[in-house]
Design a protein around this motif. Sequence first.
Motif, short mmCIF file in Angstrom:
data_model
loop_
_atom_site.label_atom_id
_atom_site.label_comp_id
_atom_site.label_asym_id
_atom_site.label_seq_id
_atom_site.Cartn_x
_atom_site.Cartn_y
_atom_site.Cartn_z
N PRO A 33 7.29 6.40 6.67
CA PRO A 33 5.98 6.25 7.31
C PRO A 33 4.99 7.35 6.95
CG PRO A 33 7.68 6.85 8.91
CD PRO A 33 8.39 6.50 7.65
N ALA A 34 5.47 8.52 6.51
CA ALA A 34 4.56 9.60 6.14
C ALA A 34 3.67 9.19 4.97
CB ALA A 34 5.34 10.86 5.80
N ARG A 35 4.16 8.29 4.13
CA ARG A 35 3.38 7.82 2.98
C ARG A 35 2.10 7.12 3.43
NH1 ARG A 35 0.74 6.64 -0.87
NH2 ARG A 35 1.31 5.42 -2.69
N ALA A 36 2.13 6.55 4.63
CA ALA A 36 0.96 5.85 5.15
C ALA A 36 -0.24 6.78 5.27
CB ALA A 36 1.27 5.21 6.50
N GLU A 37 0.01 8.06 5.48
CA GLU A 37 -1.09 9.01 5.65
C GLU A 37 -1.85 9.26 4.35
OE1 GLU A 37 -2.09 10.16 8.57
OE2 GLU A 37 -0.53 8.88 9.44
N THR A 38 -1.26 8.89 3.22
CA THR A 38 -1.92 9.14 1.93
C THR A 38 -2.81 7.98 1.49
OG1 THR A 38 -0.15 8.19 0.56
CG2 THR A 38 0.11 10.48 1.26
N ILE A 61 0.14 0.19 8.92
CA ILE A 61 0.84 0.55 7.68
C ILE A 61 2.04 1.43 8.00
CG2 ILE A 61 0.66 1.91 5.55
CD1 ILE A 61 -2.19 0.92 5.26
N GLY A 62 1.86 2.37 8.93
CA GLY A 62 2.98 3.23 9.32
C GLY A 62 4.11 2.43 9.93
N ASP A 63 3.77 1.46 10.79
CA ASP A 63 4.80 0.62 11.40
C ASP A 63 5.51 -0.22 10.34
OD1 ASP A 63 4.16 1.58 13.88
OD2 ASP A 63 2.90 -0.13 14.43
N ALA A 64 4.73 -0.79 9.40
CA ALA A 64 5.32 -1.63 8.36
C ALA A 64 6.20 -0.82 7.42
CB ALA A 64 4.23 -2.34 7.58
N ALA A 69 0.82 -1.21 0.00
CA ALA A 69 0.00 0.00 0.00
C ALA A 69 0.85 1.26 0.00
CB ALA A 69 -0.93 0.00 1.21
N VAL A 70 2.04 1.17 0.58
CA VAL A 70 2.93 2.32 0.67
C VAL A 70 3.92 2.37 -0.49
CG1 VAL A 70 4.67 3.46 2.10
CG2 VAL A 70 2.72 2.33 3.18
#
Length: 221
Positions: A83-88, A68-71, A45-46
């Motif tokens: 991890p910032a990509r997880a926010e999108t 997702i942020g942790d992964a 996803a990221v």
Amino acid sequence: MARDAFRTGVHSLDRALGGGIPPGSLAVALGDAASAVELLGYRTAVATDLDTRYLTTMRTPATVRAAIGDAASAGRTLGDLGPARAETVDIRQVGVAGESADVFHPSLGEHDAVVVDSFRDILATDGWRDAFTAVRDHVRERDGLALLVLDADPDGALDRPVRQVCRAADAVFEYRADRATEDTLTARKVRGLATEVPVLPVTVSLEVGRTLHHDPDRGHQ
């Protein structure tokens, strides 16, 4: 202009596949309930750099976003994806218990990448074939990527719907957890790979980021 292969975010797997999964593919990730097969969904996803919709049947969006942020920042074992990509990532919880999977189709949106966790819950509905077709057609039309996460033991007896999904999918990955050694991910089949990519299946370690072995004799029934 043709798109490059999409990264899964598991660097050793992407290297083994010559860059990742070909555009327009529908992939399936199998792993038993004790494994962390959803990790591939989180990383993909990221890693794809596409507008991604993550559909979850079993977790809240907040739980998925945190995971997702942790992964994405798995550190030395898998590599930091940011991890910032997880926010999108657009995360939606979908209810399927006792319903037709028709509710699933409108949830695809205009996104080029779709992750479904867990597609096992979709398989429990009467409309799972329509749901599968909707996802497959969506990503093929957009030259995108879909990943269906399935709770199923790749070394066990797969039930008929799981076998049908694996046969129809463009790519099949098998996640195996082994506390005694290391977790592994096997690419069982991936359609459309470049000719220079080694013959599948190929297995990679999720602990040390290396290719372990090729095992061309095993496959889905």
